[in-house]
Design an enzyme around this catalytic site. Sequence first.
Site, PDB file in Angstrom:
ATOM      1  N   GLU A 162      -7.116  16.564   0.824  1.00 43.83           N
ATOM      2  CA  GLU A 162      -5.862  16.005   1.504  1.00 43.83           C
ATOM      3  C   GLU A 162      -5.096  15.970   2.141  1.00 43.83           C
ATOM      4  O   GLU A 162      -4.019  15.425   2.255  1.00 43.83           O
ATOM      5  CB  GLU A 162      -5.479  17.630   0.584  1.00 43.83           C
ATOM      6  CG  GLU A 162      -3.398  17.653  -0.377  1.00 43.83           C
ATOM      7  CD  GLU A 162      -2.984  16.614  -0.572  1.00 43.83           C
ATOM      8  OE1 GLU A 162      -2.497  16.082  -0.538  1.00 43.83           O
ATOM      9  OE2 GLU A 162      -4.140  15.327  -1.317  1.00 43.83           O
TER      10      GLU A 162
ATOM     11  N   TRP B  37       7.838  -3.425  -6.407  1.00 42.96           N
ATOM     12  CA  TRP B  37       6.407  -2.773  -5.573  1.00 42.96           C
ATOM     13  C   TRP B  37       6.283  -4.099  -5.601  1.00 42.96           C
ATOM     14  O   TRP B  37       5.999  -4.505  -7.159  1.00 42.96           O
ATOM     15  CB  TRP B  37       6.294  -2.164  -6.025  1.00 42.96           C
ATOM     16  CG  TRP B  37       5.093  -0.896  -5.224  1.00 42.96           C
ATOM     17  CD1 TRP B  37       5.383  -0.943  -4.020  1.00 42.96           C
ATOM     18  CD2 TRP B  37       3.673  -1.402  -5.968  1.00 42.96           C
ATOM     19  NE1 TRP B  37       3.867  -0.528  -3.281  1.00 42.96           N
ATOM     20  CE2 TRP B  37       2.768  -0.637  -4.503  1.00 42.96           C
ATOM     21  CE3 TRP B  37       2.800  -1.822  -7.129  1.00 42.96           C
ATOM     22  CZ2 TRP B  37       1.523  -0.503  -4.097  1.00 42.96           C
ATOM     23  CZ3 TRP B  37       1.487  -1.379  -6.750  1.00 42.96           C
ATOM     24  CH2 TRP B  37       1.195  -0.904  -5.403  1.00 42.96           C
TER      25      TRP B  37
ATOM     26  N   CYS C  30       8.378   0.347  -8.552  1.00 42.55           N
ATOM     27  CA  CYS C  30       9.241  -0.456  -9.489  1.00 42.55           C
ATOM     28  C   CYS C  30      10.328   0.240 -10.355  1.00 42.55           C
ATOM     29  O   CYS C  30       9.682   1.017 -11.134  1.00 42.55           O
ATOM     30  CB  CYS C  30       8.242  -1.683 -10.256  1.00 42.55           C
ATOM     31  SG  CYS C  30       7.894  -3.023  -9.853  1.00 42.55           S
TER      32      CYS C  30
ATOM     33  N   HIS D  53     -25.820  14.887   8.640  1.00 45.46           N
ATOM     34  CA  HIS D  53     -26.438  13.265   7.504  1.00 45.46           C
ATOM     35  C   HIS D  53     -25.670  12.298   7.594  1.00 45.46           C
ATOM     36  O   HIS D  53     -25.501  11.502   6.892  1.00 45.46           O
ATOM     37  CB  HIS D  53     -25.963  13.474   6.044  1.00 45.46           C
ATOM     38  CG  HIS D  53     -27.123  15.450   5.832  1.00 45.46           C
ATOM     39  ND1 HIS D  53     -28.698  15.247   5.681  1.00 45.46           N
ATOM     40  CD2 HIS D  53     -26.505  16.749   5.838  1.00 45.46           C
ATOM     41  CE1 HIS D  53     -28.521  16.360   5.685  1.00 45.46           C
ATOM     42  NE2 HIS D  53     -27.791  17.005   5.132  1.00 45.46           N
TER      43      HIS D  53
ATOM     44  N   LYS E 292      -2.894  13.122   4.025  1.00 43.72           N
ATOM     45  CA  LYS E 292      -2.117  12.959   4.479  1.00 43.72           C
ATOM     46  C   LYS E 292      -1.423  11.726   5.109  1.00 43.72           C
ATOM     47  O   LYS E 292      -0.482  11.311   5.846  1.00 43.72           O
ATOM     48  CB  LYS E 292      -1.207  13.941   4.253  1.00 43.72           C
ATOM     49  CG  LYS E 292      -0.950  14.977   2.661  1.00 43.72           C
ATOM     50  CD  LYS E 292       0.560  14.429   2.325  1.00 43.72           C
ATOM     51  CE  LYS E 292       0.777  14.840   0.967  1.00 43.72           C
ATOM     52  NZ  LYS E 292      -0.312  13.944   0.295  1.00 43.72           N
TER      53      LYS E 292
ATOM     54  N   ARG F 107      10.676   5.674  -5.009  1.00 44.59           N
ATOM     55  CA  ARG F 107       9.401   4.959  -5.963  1.00 44.59           C
ATOM     56  C   ARG F 107       8.730   4.520  -4.896  1.00 44.59           C
ATOM     57  O   ARG F 107       7.306   4.336  -5.505  1.00 44.59           O
ATOM     58  CB  ARG F 107       9.548   4.318  -7.471  1.00 44.59           C
ATOM     59  CG  ARG F 107      10.128   5.494  -8.551  1.00 44.59           C
ATOM     60  CD  ARG F 107      11.124   4.779  -9.447  1.00 44.59           C
ATOM     61  NE  ARG F 107      10.079   4.429 -10.023  1.00 44.59           N
ATOM     62  CZ  ARG F 107       9.566   4.410 -11.101  1.00 44.59           C
ATOM     63  NH1 ARG F 107      10.114   6.143 -11.681  1.00 44.59           N
ATOM     64  NH2 ARG F 107       8.494   4.505 -12.168  1.00 44.59           N
TER      65      ARG F 107
ATOM     66  N   ASN G  39       8.417  -3.920 -15.342  1.00 44.50           N
ATOM     67  CA  ASN G  39       7.858  -2.909 -14.268  1.00 44.50           C
ATOM     68  C   ASN G  39       6.398  -3.023 -15.019  1.00 44.50           C
ATOM     69  O   ASN G  39       6.530  -2.772 -16.180  1.00 44.50           O
ATOM     70  CB  ASN G  39       8.666  -0.982 -14.600  1.00 44.50           C
ATOM     71  CG  ASN G  39       7.543  -0.630 -13.825  1.00 44.50           C
ATOM     72  OD1 ASN G  39       6.457  -0.751 -13.026  1.00 44.50           O
ATOM     73  ND2 ASN G  39       7.805   0.500 -13.535  1.00 44.50           N
ATOM     74  N   GLY G  40       5.064  -3.236 -14.224  1.00 44.98           N
ATOM     75  CA  GLY G  40       4.406  -3.271 -14.946  1.00 44.98           C
ATOM     76  C   GLY G  40       3.514  -4.444 -14.291  1.00 44.98           C
ATOM     77  O   GLY G  40       3.944  -5.180 -13.580  1.00 44.98           O
TER      78      GLY G  40
ATOM     79  N   GLU H 290      -2.001   7.830   4.830  1.00 43.60           N
ATOM     80  CA  GLU H 290      -0.823   7.407   3.734  1.00 43.60           C
ATOM     81  C   GLU H 290       0.125   8.001   5.099  1.00 43.60           C
ATOM     82  O   GLU H 290       1.278   6.109   5.083  1.00 43.60           O
ATOM     83  CB  GLU H 290      -0.280   8.838   2.832  1.00 43.60           C
ATOM     84  CG  GLU H 290      -1.436   9.005   2.095  1.00 43.60           C
ATOM     85  CD  GLU H 290      -0.480  10.124   0.554  1.00 43.60           C
ATOM     86  OE1 GLU H 290      -0.425  10.052  -0.708  1.00 43.60           O
ATOM     87  OE2 GLU H 290      -0.149  10.945   1.379  1.00 43.60           O
TER      88      GLU H 290
ATOM     89  N   LYS I 204       5.965   6.104  -5.590  1.00 42.12           N
ATOM     90  CA  LYS I 204       5.834   7.576  -4.993  1.00 42.12           C
ATOM     91  C   LYS I 204       5.529   8.297  -6.782  1.00 42.12           C
ATOM     92  O   LYS I 204       4.305   8.312  -6.685  1.00 42.12           O
ATOM     93  CB  LYS I 204       7.166   7.969  -5.406  1.00 42.12           C
ATOM     94  CG  LYS I 204       7.137   9.762  -5.686  1.00 42.12           C
ATOM     95  CD  LYS I 204       6.612  10.198  -4.546  1.00 42.12           C
ATOM     96  CE  LYS I 204       6.642  11.557  -4.762  1.00 42.12           C
ATOM     97  NZ  LYS I 204       5.742  12.283  -4.219  1.00 42.12           N
TER      98      LYS I 204
END
Length: 606
Positions: A479, A75, A2, A502, A483, A27, A100-101, A486, A601
Site C-alpha cells: 500500500e 475521464w 466520469c 531472490h 501511494k 472522481r 459514463n462507461g 499514485e 477516484k
Amino acid sequence: MCGIVAAAAQREVSEILLEGLRRLEYRGYDSAGMALIDKDHALQLHKYAGKVQALEDANAQNPIAGFRGIAQTRWATHGEPTSLNAHPHLAGDRVALVHNGIIENHSHLRDTLISEGVEFLSQTDTEVIVHLIHKALMSGATLLEAVQRTIAQLEGAYAIAVVDIEHEDEVIVAREGSPLVLGVGSGETFAGSDTLALRQVTDTFVYLEDGDLAILKPTGFQIVDAQGDAIDRPKTRLTGSDGQADRGGFEHYMLKEIYEQPDRLRDTLTFESLDDSLFGDNAAAIFDQVQAVQIIACGTSYHAGLVARHWLEALAGVPCQVEVASEFRYRRSVALPGTLVVTISQSGETADTLAAIKHLSDDHALAKLAICNVDHSAIVRASDLVFLTKAGPEIGVASTKAFTTQLAALMVLMACIARRQPKSRLDEALVMQAIAELPSAVEATIAQDAKISGLATHFIQRDHALFLGRGVYHPVAKEGALKLKEISYIHAEAYPAGELKHGPLALVDDKMPIVAVAPKDDLLDKLKSNLEEVRARGGQLFVFADQAVGYESGPGVTVIDVPSVSELAGPIVYTVVLQLLSYHVAVAKGTDVDKPRNLAKSVTVE
C-alpha cells in the site's frame, strides 16, 4: 471517473450543473462540458479540455442558460482528452448526450453509421450513442423510444443522460453497469453519478438499478424498464450535512484526510462490544456457518484484504483467499464449503468489484458481505450483510482514511468470525484494546509529520523505490508503494523482505531508496538481517521502526520512530506513516496531489 449531472427544473439550471461538476471533480477527469436547451428551444453548448474552471470561465464570458440541461466531467477512455472528445456530444443540432462507461461494440456501430452517411466529430465510443438516438428520432420515435431502441443495441456499461430540443420538457436517463441516482426536488428533478453532486439541491434520492430508464420532468419522474413498463424504486432521504468537503486550512485534501483518521477511526469503531449485529440483523446466523472467507477487491481495498487474510488465518483459524476483482470474474474458481464472500469498496460503485459479485454462482457463496463507505451504493444493495465505515467524503484520489477504516472494519469482522472457530487463538480483549488505542496511536503517529516530511528530499531526484515488510506488513508495504506511485509518479514496488535475495537485491545501489517497516514482532530479527543485506550493498535505507526496538540511524540508514502499539493496531499505524511519506514526496516534486494524472477516484468502468 466520469461525473454526470442532469436537471429538469422550473428555474435556470446552469449554475446547478456547474456546482454538480465541481462536486464531482474528486472522481478524476480531463475535460468538462454542459449543454442546455434555452428559451428559444435551441441547444447551447460549452465543452473544454482541462478543469471545470475552464468551463466556468467560458460560461462567465459567454453565458448559456436553460431550464433543462446535462453536464459531465470526462475521464478519457476512447480518444485523447481534447475539446472535440469532451462531452456532451451532439447529433443533428437537436440531441445532446453525456455518458459514463464503455461501449464495447462501438466500432461495429460506428462503421454501420458511417456507411449510412453519418459524420463523426470525435474519437469516442460515446458519439455512436447520440447518433443512434438521433436516427431513431428521425424515424418518428419519441425520445424515450429512441433511447430504448438505442440501448438495446449497446454492449458494455453506461449511464447516460439525453436532451432533445423537440422534447424540451424532459431529460431521459438510463443505467447499465455504471452508477446513476435521481434527485427529487419541488418543481425540479435531477440525476447524477452520486448523491454528493446533488446534495446542493435535494436530500431525497432514488437509486436506479441496471436496466432502468427514467423520464425527468420538472413535475416529477417516471422509471421504466427497457420495454417501457413502469418500475417503482423507493425514495431515500439522506440526513446530516450535504457532505461537501473543504480543505479546512490544509494545503491539500489528502493531507486533511490523513489528519482526520483518528476521528474517522473513532466514528467507525463507536461501539462497546463486538456484536454480530454490526454487520446486519441476520449476521449471527450466517457467521455460525462460516468455514472460509473469500475477499474480492481492487487497488487499495485489495491491500486491505491482504492484511485481513493474515488476521483471519493466523488468529481466527479460517482459510482465506483474496482475489483481484478484475481477474476473479474471468477465471473459473472453486470455493470451499461455507464461504463468506467479502467485497471491499470505498465508493460501493467499483465496476470490477460489482461485476465480480454478479459473477458469483448461487452455490459459490454462503453469503455476501460488503465493507463500504457509501450507504445505498450498488455493492451495498447487492450484499446480504454490510459494515459501513465512517470515513466520510474522501476527495483525494489516493485513498487514506477509507483504507484505514476498512482495516478497522476487517479487524472487527475477523473477531466476530473467530469466536466461532475451533482453531481460533484470538483473545477478544486484544481486539478491544486495539479499538481503544487506535485513535490516540494514530494521533501520535501524525505528530511525527515534520520528521517524515524531512525525508522527501531523498526521493525527489529518484525514479525508483523499494518497500519492504514481512508477514502482515508486506501488504502494508504494498500500500505504501502504491501511494508513492499514485501521487509522486515514482516507480515503487513492495516485496516481502525475505525475497530480496531472490532477485530484487540486484536493483540495490546508492540511488535506490529502500523503505522498510519494522514493528516489534516475531519477524523483527529476520527483517534486520534483510536490511543489513541492503546496507552492505550501498542501499539507502529509510526505516519506520517501533520506538521500543531501539533501531538507530547511521551511515546509509535513517530511522523514524513509530509509537509502540499492539499487534492488531500495528498495520493501521504503519500505514499512516507511509501515507505521510508519499504525500510529502509528491508535494516536494510539485505534482497534483489530490488529482494525480490519469487516475480516477471512483473506477466505474472495466
